[in-house]
Write a protein that holds these residues in place. Sequence first.
Motif, PDB file in Angstrom:
ATOM      1  N   GLY A 221       0.801  -1.220   0.000  1.00  0.00           N
ATOM      2  CA  GLY A 221       0.000   0.000   0.000  1.00  0.00           C
ATOM      3  C   GLY A 221       0.833   1.269   0.000  1.00  0.00           C
ATOM      4  O   GLY A 221       2.050   1.243  -0.154  1.00  0.00           O
ATOM      5  N   GLU A 222       0.161   2.388   0.185  1.00  0.00           N
ATOM      6  CA  GLU A 222       0.825   3.694   0.209  1.00  0.00           C
ATOM      7  C   GLU A 222       1.374   3.969   1.602  1.00  0.00           C
ATOM      8  O   GLU A 222       0.721   3.675   2.598  1.00  0.00           O
ATOM      9  N   MET A 223       2.574   4.558   1.650  1.00  0.00           N
ATOM     10  CA  MET A 223       3.223   4.774   2.937  1.00  0.00           C
ATOM     11  C   MET A 223       3.727   6.197   3.130  1.00  0.00           C
ATOM     12  O   MET A 223       4.141   6.854   2.180  1.00  0.00           O
ATOM     13  N   VAL A 224       3.697   6.623   4.382  1.00  0.00           N
ATOM     14  CA  VAL A 224       4.315   7.880   4.791  1.00  0.00           C
ATOM     15  C   VAL A 224       5.466   7.523   5.722  1.00  0.00           C
ATOM     16  O   VAL A 224       5.294   6.742   6.660  1.00  0.00           O
ATOM     17  N   ILE A 225       6.657   8.067   5.428  1.00  0.00           N
ATOM     18  CA  ILE A 225       7.819   7.875   6.302  1.00  0.00           C
ATOM     19  C   ILE A 225       8.038   9.165   7.078  1.00  0.00           C
ATOM     20  O   ILE A 225       8.148  10.241   6.488  1.00  0.00           O
ATOM     21  N   ILE A 226       8.114   9.052   8.384  1.00  0.00           N
ATOM     22  CA  ILE A 226       8.372  10.215   9.237  1.00  0.00           C
ATOM     23  C   ILE A 226       9.670   9.974   9.995  1.00  0.00           C
ATOM     24  O   ILE A 226       9.815   8.973  10.689  1.00  0.00           O
ATOM     25  N   ILE A 227      10.625  10.878   9.825  1.00  0.00           N
ATOM     26  CA  ILE A 227      11.955  10.726  10.419  1.00  0.00           C
ATOM     27  C   ILE A 227      12.162  11.771  11.504  1.00  0.00           C
ATOM     28  O   ILE A 227      11.961  12.972  11.273  1.00  0.00           O
ATOM     29  N   ASP A 228      12.549  11.326  12.669  1.00  0.00           N
ATOM     30  CA  ASP A 228      12.836  12.249  13.766  1.00  0.00           C
ATOM     31  C   ASP A 228      13.982  13.170  13.369  1.00  0.00           C
ATOM     32  O   ASP A 228      14.935  12.757  12.693  1.00  0.00           O
ATOM     33  N   GLY A 229      13.897  14.430  13.769  1.00  0.00           N
ATOM     34  CA  GLY A 229      14.925  15.404  13.421  1.00  0.00           C
ATOM     35  C   GLY A 229      16.257  15.141  14.124  1.00  0.00           C
ATOM     36  O   GLY A 229      16.314  14.439  15.138  1.00  0.00           O
ATOM     37  N   PHE A 230      17.306  15.713  13.568  1.00  0.00           N
ATOM     38  CA  PHE A 230      18.654  15.566  14.126  1.00  0.00           C
ATOM     39  C   PHE A 230      18.735  16.256  15.485  1.00  0.00           C
ATOM     40  O   PHE A 230      18.265  17.372  15.663  1.00  0.00           O
ATOM     41  N   LYS A 231      19.338  15.563  16.435  1.00  0.00           N
ATOM     42  CA  LYS A 231      19.521  16.127  17.776  1.00  0.00           C
ATOM     43  C   LYS A 231      21.002  16.088  18.125  1.00  0.00           C
ATOM     44  O   LYS A 231      21.602  15.018  18.193  1.00  0.00           O
ATOM     45  N   ASN A 232      21.572  17.258  18.341  1.00  0.00           N
ATOM     46  CA  ASN A 232      22.978  17.361  18.684  1.00  0.00           C
ATOM     47  C   ASN A 232      23.131  17.147  20.189  1.00  0.00           C
ATOM     48  O   ASN A 232      23.003  18.069  20.987  1.00  0.00           O
ATOM     49  N   LEU A 233      23.374  15.903  20.563  1.00  0.00           N
ATOM     50  CA  LEU A 233      23.473  15.568  21.983  1.00  0.00           C
ATOM     51  C   LEU A 233      24.834  15.905  22.580  1.00  0.00           C
ATOM     52  O   LEU A 233      24.988  16.020  23.786  1.00  0.00           O
ATOM     53  N   LYS A 234      25.843  16.069  21.718  1.00  0.00           N
ATOM     54  CA  LYS A 234      27.185  16.396  22.199  1.00  0.00           C
ATOM     55  C   LYS A 234      27.409  17.893  22.088  1.00  0.00           C
ATOM     56  O   LYS A 234      27.359  18.463  21.013  1.00  0.00           O
ATOM     57  N   LYS A 235      27.676  18.520  23.216  1.00  0.00           N
ATOM     58  CA  LYS A 235      27.822  19.970  23.217  1.00  0.00           C
ATOM     59  C   LYS A 235      29.002  20.435  22.378  1.00  0.00           C
ATOM     60  O   LYS A 235      29.023  21.539  21.868  1.00  0.00           O
ATOM     61  N   ASP A 236      30.021  19.567  22.263  1.00  0.00           N
ATOM     62  CA  ASP A 236      31.213  19.993  21.534  1.00  0.00           C
ATOM     63  C   ASP A 236      31.186  19.539  20.075  1.00  0.00           C
ATOM     64  O   ASP A 236      32.178  19.654  19.377  1.00  0.00           O
ATOM     65  N   HIS A 237      30.049  18.986  19.626  1.00  0.00           N
ATOM     66  CA  HIS A 237      29.973  18.537  18.237  1.00  0.00           C
ATOM     67  C   HIS A 237      29.893  19.728  17.298  1.00  0.00           C
ATOM     68  O   HIS A 237      29.080  20.628  17.479  1.00  0.00           O
ATOM     69  N   LEU A 238      30.736  19.731  16.283  1.00  0.00           N
ATOM     70  CA  LEU A 238      30.737  20.796  15.281  1.00  0.00           C
ATOM     71  C   LEU A 238      30.500  20.158  13.919  1.00  0.00           C
ATOM     72  O   LEU A 238      31.312  19.375  13.440  1.00  0.00           O
ATOM     73  N   SER A 239      29.384  20.493  13.295  1.00  0.00           N
ATOM     74  CA  SER A 239      29.034  19.893  12.010  1.00  0.00           C
ATOM     75  C   SER A 239      29.935  20.437  10.907  1.00  0.00           C
ATOM     76  O   SER A 239      30.636  21.450  11.065  1.00  0.00           O
ATOM     77  N   GLN A 240      29.860  19.776   9.757  1.00  0.00           N
ATOM     78  CA  GLN A 240      30.648  20.195   8.600  1.00  0.00           C
ATOM     79  C   GLN A 240      30.256  21.602   8.152  1.00  0.00           C
ATOM     80  O   GLN A 240      31.111  22.401   7.767  1.00  0.00           O
ATOM     81  N   LYS A 241      28.970  21.915   8.240  1.00  0.00           N
ATOM     82  CA  LYS A 241      28.500  23.255   7.845  1.00  0.00           C
ATOM     83  C   LYS A 241      29.103  24.329   8.747  1.00  0.00           C
ATOM     84  O   LYS A 241      29.501  25.401   8.283  1.00  0.00           O
ATOM     85  N   ILE A 242      29.168  24.038  10.050  1.00  0.00           N
ATOM     86  CA  ILE A 242      29.737  24.999  11.005  1.00  0.00           C
ATOM     87  C   ILE A 242      31.209  25.229  10.714  1.00  0.00           C
ATOM     88  O   ILE A 242      31.692  26.381  10.681  1.00  0.00           O
ATOM     89  N   LEU A 243      31.938  24.145  10.483  1.00  0.00           N
ATOM     90  CA  LEU A 243      33.378  24.248  10.232  1.00  0.00           C
ATOM     91  C   LEU A 243      33.662  24.977   8.930  1.00  0.00           C
ATOM     92  O   LEU A 243      34.630  25.748   8.838  1.00  0.00           O
ATOM     93  N   GLU A 244      32.823  24.742   7.918  1.00  0.00           N
ATOM     94  CA  GLU A 244      33.009  25.441   6.637  1.00  0.00           C
ATOM     95  C   GLU A 244      32.799  26.941   6.799  1.00  0.00           C
ATOM     96  O   GLU A 244      33.555  27.748   6.241  1.00  0.00           O
ATOM     97  N   THR A 245      31.768  27.302   7.565  1.00  0.00           N
ATOM     98  CA  THR A 245      31.514  28.728   7.820  1.00  0.00           C
ATOM     99  C   THR A 245      32.692  29.363   8.543  1.00  0.00           C
ATOM    100  O   THR A 245      33.185  30.440   8.162  1.00  0.00           O
ATOM    101  N   PHE A 246      33.155  28.685   9.591  1.00  0.00           N
ATOM    102  CA  PHE A 246      34.258  29.214  10.387  1.00  0.00           C
ATOM    103  C   PHE A 246      35.529  29.356   9.557  1.00  0.00           C
ATOM    104  O   PHE A 246      36.209  30.403   9.591  1.00  0.00           O
ATOM    105  N   THR A 247      35.876  28.331   8.790  1.00  0.00           N
ATOM    106  CA  THR A 247      37.102  28.346   7.986  1.00  0.00           C
ATOM    107  C   THR A 247      37.075  29.467   6.961  1.00  0.00           C
ATOM    108  O   THR A 247      38.075  30.161   6.735  1.00  0.00           O
ATOM    109  N   THR A 248      35.921  29.658   6.328  1.00  0.00           N
ATOM    110  CA  THR A 248      35.785  30.731   5.330  1.00  0.00           C
ATOM    111  C   THR A 248      35.980  32.092   5.971  1.00  0.00           C
ATOM    112  O   THR A 248      36.721  32.939   5.452  1.00  0.00           O
ATOM    113  N   LEU A 249      35.336  32.311   7.098  1.00  0.00           N
ATOM    114  CA  LEU A 249      35.461  33.597   7.787  1.00  0.00           C
ATOM    115  C   LEU A 249      36.892  33.831   8.271  1.00  0.00           C
ATOM    116  O   LEU A 249      37.399  34.960   8.216  1.00  0.00           O
ATOM    117  N   ARG A 250      37.544  32.779   8.726  1.00  0.00           N
ATOM    118  CA  ARG A 250      38.900  32.894   9.276  1.00  0.00           C
ATOM    119  C   ARG A 250      39.899  33.353   8.229  1.00  0.00           C
ATOM    120  O   ARG A 250      40.932  33.958   8.564  1.00  0.00           O
TER     121      ARG A 250
END
Length: 284
Positions: A221-250
């Motif tokens: 049959g027809e299906m809907v997939i629902i995915i829980d959003g990303f949760k950054n549980l580690k306070k020191d986690h820095l995503s690739q997007k964050i690092l790219e922004t920082f490196t460009t500005l630096r």
Amino acid sequence: MNKFYLGILYIVPTPIGNLSDITHRALKTLKDVQIIAVENIKHTSILLKHFNIKNRLFLMNKDNETKQSDNLIKELKKGKNIALVSNAGTPIINDPGNFLIKKCHFFNIKVIPLPGACAAITALSASGIMNNRFCYEGFLPSKKKLRCNLLKSLKEETRTIIFYESKYRIIESIQDIIEQIDKNRYIVIAREITKKWECIHGEKAKLMLEWLKEDRCRYKGEMVIIIDGFKNLKKDHLSQKILETFTTLRNFISLKTSVLVTSKIHNINKNNLYQYAIKNKHDK
């Protein structure tokens, strides 16, 4: 042009399975208009026959939408009222009709949307996943490369994610979610919503795949997939997007300013980013 003589385009949701879900207002509208624009004549005829509604049907699908929209605009300009329906649910969502609506706005033709059934929202309401912020992505791409690229881009999407999927690709899609997002990400599959075999089941992605494979009936049959959003549980986690922004500005401004601006853009703790910069010798 005098608006008084123009017809009205009604956007009329129809049931996604259970015919009892149609509203009184939708039935009255389908009876009262002069034309019903349909995605599939045979499919809509079954609905109309069930409620003893006889009306003029006008075929408009993805193959003839541009031409038929022009023809419908001519009828609206003559003062005829038109109801737009899809095969199931709320029209326009993954269905033809948006081109017609744009033309209505261009010619100052009134568009009236009726509330009603929508598989994505119905499934979300019963998912148990956070529903105050979500993004709807429609059907997952049928080609694996495109599907994986899309899923990869959504890996750190913090909002709940909603997809539609068919029984033919559900196993492959869950496998790709495991590979591109996270094997432990919680997902819900809502199948055959409002129908006799309705099923809503939630598991971590890797367990969902096992559950589906245990019984082929679980992905019919027809299906809907629902995915829980990303949760950054580690306070020191820095995503690739964050690092790219920082490196460009630096490359252009001081360390202190780069850290401050990046933390503001991504709403993160600036001390974590500053420690990263020191450890990776960005302080020069």
